[in-house]
Design a protein around this motif. Sequence first.
Motif, mmCIF file in Angstrom:
data_model
loop_
_atom_site.group_PDB
_atom_site.id
_atom_site.type_symbol
_atom_site.label_atom_id
_atom_site.label_comp_id
_atom_site.label_asym_id
_atom_site.label_seq_id
_atom_site.Cartn_x
_atom_site.Cartn_y
_atom_site.Cartn_z
ATOM 1 N N VAL A 50 14.978 6.862 -14.339
ATOM 2 C CA VAL A 50 15.148 7.667 -13.124
ATOM 3 C C VAL A 50 16.300 7.109 -12.270
ATOM 4 C CG1 VAL A 50 13.603 6.283 -11.661
ATOM 5 C CG2 VAL A 50 13.825 8.734 -11.247
ATOM 6 N N ASP A 51 16.952 7.993 -11.534
ATOM 7 C CA ASP A 51 17.925 7.551 -10.528
ATOM 8 C C ASP A 51 17.148 6.829 -9.429
ATOM 9 O OD1 ASP A 51 19.625 7.294 -8.355
ATOM 10 O OD2 ASP A 51 20.406 9.333 -8.457
ATOM 11 N N ALA A 52 17.555 5.595 -9.134
ATOM 12 C CA ALA A 52 16.787 4.790 -8.165
ATOM 13 C C ALA A 52 16.668 5.477 -6.807
ATOM 14 C CB ALA A 52 17.433 3.419 -8.005
ATOM 15 N N LEU A 53 17.633 6.306 -6.463
ATOM 16 C CA LEU A 53 17.622 6.928 -5.137
ATOM 17 C C LEU A 53 17.152 8.391 -5.192
ATOM 18 C CD1 LEU A 53 20.965 5.396 -3.771
ATOM 19 C CD2 LEU A 53 18.617 4.598 -3.407
ATOM 20 N N ALA A 54 16.584 8.785 -6.309
ATOM 21 C CA ALA A 54 16.059 10.148 -6.436
ATOM 22 C C ALA A 54 14.609 10.191 -5.949
ATOM 23 C CB ALA A 54 16.139 10.598 -7.884
ATOM 24 N N PRO A 55 14.155 11.364 -5.562
ATOM 25 C CA PRO A 55 12.755 11.484 -5.101
ATOM 26 C C PRO A 55 11.754 11.073 -6.178
ATOM 27 C CG PRO A 55 14.002 13.479 -4.572
ATOM 28 C CD PRO A 55 14.896 12.633 -5.442
ATOM 29 N N GLU A 56 12.165 11.140 -7.437
ATOM 30 C CA GLU A 56 11.227 10.811 -8.528
ATOM 31 C C GLU A 56 10.943 9.308 -8.609
ATOM 32 O OE1 GLU A 56 13.923 12.772 -8.858
ATOM 33 O OE2 GLU A 56 12.828 14.675 -8.926
ATOM 34 N N ASN A 57 11.826 8.490 -8.049
ATOM 35 C CA ASN A 57 11.506 7.064 -7.978
ATOM 36 C C ASN A 57 10.394 6.873 -6.957
ATOM 37 O OD1 ASN A 57 11.624 4.302 -8.415
ATOM 38 N ND2 ASN A 57 13.470 3.976 -7.180
ATOM 39 N N LYS A 58 9.562 5.891 -7.175
ATOM 40 C CA LYS A 58 8.479 5.622 -6.225
ATOM 41 C C LYS A 58 8.671 4.248 -5.591
ATOM 42 C CE LYS A 58 5.232 8.675 -8.541
ATOM 43 N NZ LYS A 58 3.849 8.928 -9.026
ATOM 44 N N LEU A 59 8.125 4.132 -4.416
ATOM 45 C CA LEU A 59 8.228 2.890 -3.646
ATOM 46 C C LEU A 59 6.809 2.385 -3.423
ATOM 47 C CD1 LEU A 59 10.328 1.087 -2.086
ATOM 48 C CD2 LEU A 59 9.831 2.494 -0.071
ATOM 49 N N ILE A 60 6.522 1.222 -4.008
ATOM 50 C CA ILE A 60 5.152 0.704 -3.982
ATOM 51 C C ILE A 60 5.096 -0.568 -3.140
ATOM 52 C CG2 ILE A 60 3.274 -0.211 -5.390
ATOM 53 C CD1 ILE A 60 4.370 1.472 -7.727
ATOM 54 N N PHE A 61 4.201 -0.593 -2.189
ATOM 55 C CA PHE A 61 3.921 -1.803 -1.416
ATOM 56 C C PHE A 61 2.586 -2.349 -1.927
ATOM 57 C CE2 PHE A 61 6.977 -1.651 2.194
ATOM 58 C CZ PHE A 61 7.564 -0.429 1.918
ATOM 59 N N ALA A 62 2.617 -3.559 -2.464
ATOM 60 C CA ALA A 62 1.422 -4.090 -3.128
ATOM 61 C C ALA A 62 1.042 -5.452 -2.564
ATOM 62 C CB ALA A 62 1.681 -4.206 -4.629
ATOM 63 N N THR A 63 -0.209 -5.591 -2.197
ATOM 64 C CA THR A 63 -0.723 -6.886 -1.750
ATOM 65 C C THR A 63 -1.461 -7.555 -2.904
ATOM 66 O OG1 THR A 63 -2.830 -5.973 -1.020
ATOM 67 C CG2 THR A 63 -1.032 -6.008 0.599
ATOM 68 N N GLY A 64 -1.826 -8.793 -2.714
ATOM 69 C CA GLY A 64 -2.591 -9.514 -3.725
ATOM 70 C C GLY A 64 -3.980 -9.840 -3.212
ATOM 71 N N PRO A 65 -4.836 -10.354 -4.084
ATOM 72 C CA PRO A 65 -6.215 -10.637 -3.658
ATOM 73 C C PRO A 65 -6.311 -11.703 -2.576
ATOM 74 C CG PRO A 65 -5.799 -11.435 -5.891
ATOM 75 C CD PRO A 65 -4.642 -10.586 -5.519
ATOM 76 N N LEU A 66 -5.296 -12.556 -2.443
ATOM 77 C CA LEU A 66 -5.348 -13.580 -1.390
ATOM 78 C C LEU A 66 -4.609 -13.162 -0.123
ATOM 79 C CD1 LEU A 66 -4.962 -16.848 -3.501
ATOM 80 C CD2 LEU A 66 -7.047 -15.863 -2.505
ATOM 81 N N THR A 67 -3.905 -12.024 -0.170
ATOM 82 C CA THR A 67 -3.241 -11.548 1.041
ATOM 83 C C THR A 67 -4.297 -11.260 2.105
ATOM 84 O OG1 THR A 67 -1.582 -10.447 -0.348
ATOM 85 C CG2 THR A 67 -1.664 -9.813 1.975
ATOM 86 N N GLY A 68 -4.116 -11.855 3.257
ATOM 87 C CA GLY A 68 -5.037 -11.583 4.358
ATOM 88 C C GLY A 68 -6.277 -12.466 4.355
ATOM 89 N N THR A 69 -6.382 -13.373 3.389
ATOM 90 C CA THR A 69 -7.473 -14.358 3.432
ATOM 91 C C THR A 69 -6.981 -15.575 4.215
ATOM 92 O OG1 THR A 69 -6.794 -15.556 1.450
ATOM 93 C CG2 THR A 69 -8.176 -13.607 1.122
ATOM 94 N N ASN A 70 -7.845 -16.576 4.318
ATOM 95 C CA ASN A 70 -7.413 -17.773 5.038
ATOM 96 C C ASN A 70 -6.776 -18.810 4.127
ATOM 97 O OD1 ASN A 70 -9.704 -18.475 3.726
ATOM 98 N ND2 ASN A 70 -10.760 -19.390 5.487
ATOM 99 N N ALA A 71 -6.452 -18.411 2.907
ATOM 100 C CA ALA A 71 -5.663 -19.306 2.056
ATOM 101 C C ALA A 71 -4.308 -19.518 2.711
ATOM 102 C CB ALA A 71 -5.483 -18.688 0.673
ATOM 103 N N SER A 72 -3.846 -20.765 2.741
ATOM 104 C CA SER A 72 -2.544 -20.997 3.353
ATOM 105 C C SER A 72 -1.476 -20.232 2.585
ATOM 106 C CB SER A 72 -2.200 -22.495 3.356
ATOM 107 O OG SER A 72 -0.988 -22.699 4.051
#
Lengths: 613, 98
Positions: A50-72
């Motif tokens: 896909v063309d990176a700047l075409a609407p068919e490309n998707k933009l994903i924001f992904a967290t992990g299982p430790l995101t937002g925990t009290n792990a440093s």
Amino acid sequence: MHGWTGCVLRVDLSTGAIGREELNPDWARDFVGGRGIGARYLWQEVDPQVDALAPENKLIFATGPLTGTNASCGSRYMVVTKGPLTGCITTSNSGGHWGPELKFAGYDLLILEGRAERPVYLWIFDDVVELRPAEHLWGTGVFDSEDAIRRETGIPGTSVACIGPAGENLVRYAAILNDKFRAAGRSGVGAVMGSKNLKGIAVRGTGAVSVADPSALMAAQWAQKQVLSEAPLTSEGLPAYGTLALMNVINEHGALPTRNYREAQFEEAEAISGEELAQTRLAANKACFACTIACGRVSRISEEGRARYTLNTSPRNWKHATEGPEYENAWSLGADCGVADLDAILKANTICNDLGLDPISLGATIAAAMELYEGGVLSEEQTGMPLPFGSGDALVALSEATGYRRGFGDDLAEGSKRMGEKYGHPEVFMGVKGQEFPAYDPRALQGMGLGYATSNRGACHLRAYTVAAEVVGEPEPMDPRATEGKAQLAVDMQNISTAVDAAGLCVFLTFGNTLSDLTPLVAAATGIAYDDDALVRAGERIWNLERLWNLRAGIDPSEDKLPKRMLEDAIPAGPARGEVSRLAEMLPEYYAVRGWSPDGRPDAAKLAELGLG
Amino acid sequence: MAAVKLLGGLRNKVGAGRLDVDAATVRELLDALVARGGEALTVLFFDDPRATPTEPHRDLRVLVNGRSIAFLHGLETGVESKDTVTVHLSGARGYPGG
């Protein structure tokens, strides 16, 4: 689910449809989160060609299982998409508070698809998710945009990730900024966001991350933090000098790329070092969510510099204070351009944050243009100003021009590979797969050359930070000029750094913690009996999936290469004088250690072994 | 006299960023820095249960003309008057590979 929220938020910007769906639990287990789960969804949903700047490309924001925990250092989110700078799968992560807020709102992943007809921003407040008009913000810098969006939401504690004019103008290395100064910086993720007419994403969550075994997590994070508090580098070195502590160290090793990688020592390194910043301009430290290291810098322009530079921060120029620079930024805007003016670097770095630019690629592209100017290829008429190495004024002016694609900035906005090709001199591009090198000369540090060449997102220091062994001396000193053992080192570092990224942690913690400190955190949060081997295997699985994605995108293994200058032009002076990169000695061994074919392709047996068949 | 460059926190501990030191080996050079900065530096330079007579503290990094003494002769690496010796503390415990 524990660790994960179990929920994916999907927004179709073309139709305005907003939906929620269950996170695939098998993918979560096998790819952990962040960079891994994001890559798995991208693999499933986006044609790599896909063309990176075409609407068919998707933009994903992904967290992990430790995101937002009290792990440093559990602050990270990863932006996963196809990058317009490289054509590769792009995985660019950031800290601050945005990722944890997304988790608190109840989402592991945010998948954005299509393209809005007019500029919008997304507002997420727990279950309330809405697209709002952003035409009034289009053209506005990151600092003012964040303030405006936060005011409009009216909810204290809201965190905003947004693009500046660079993303709107599709600068190929535009960044996404959150909390004003934290950046998902590399490969042009901001341009993808701009192509979707998405100005920002504001998020506030009032929930919490459910963990499987709170007592075990408390014990594991306490042990983890104890190690970080006792390791001199994470308890003293990084807090005192930030990553900028590396400037003098790398220079003393003769590995500091200077004036577009034509030299490997900068005679003015001291003037732009962490020691100089701490002594003359540092106002305070700053930490991301749950971080016990606090390597972030709050800095002030010097008295003398205030006469020349007004900061576009918000409130405007407040106490002449800004944030940064990180080592990589101070190098790209400094030594690589021959600039020894720390105030000019601070100003240019602040412009990068406000306009939403990756300072590494920007500085490296300006450095390439300086080489063309000094070589008589570019004239002052073309560049709009004198452009010699060392000019802080040109650096600042062109940083702004690039964000707005004004004048010669329009060429710079394409990156140094395309800019060099346009003017008939592709040899000035110092990078891999279209992305500019960071701040370590691969002729002086052989392992870094292999890491750059094989990185799945183009040249990157974070994928295989062999500096740890070659300079820092951990886990044991390895001769920076030797190639022996570097293939295994690079593979190990790539797999484990990938696992750290997937968990939602900051890779800087690995200067104190080992994998064995981190595995109990992931296991306690998720309730899945991960051990060290399982996490390493997850990292390997993710790395191979990214490789497959790139192969399908048409990125041939022959792109695992370094510029001719690194292979043939010896370092002219300094401790590493006479050295060239000996990539050819390492690459076949790297493929063998990876279990790939001699031409660099994962075969069926390897894919089956990783569950990717 | 070898030119000595101190980096990071060592500058405050020794009280200088650059100085000239007359020494024949790295060990002698470090001894000279201890004499200038105080006995507390001994702990940073040598006092480690894992240290052997030829190795410095695990957190100490010494470069002679940009080359780590780990790949030369450790504390017995020779120092000449034209040499530049860089001394700094590292202090990492993990690394992004283990």
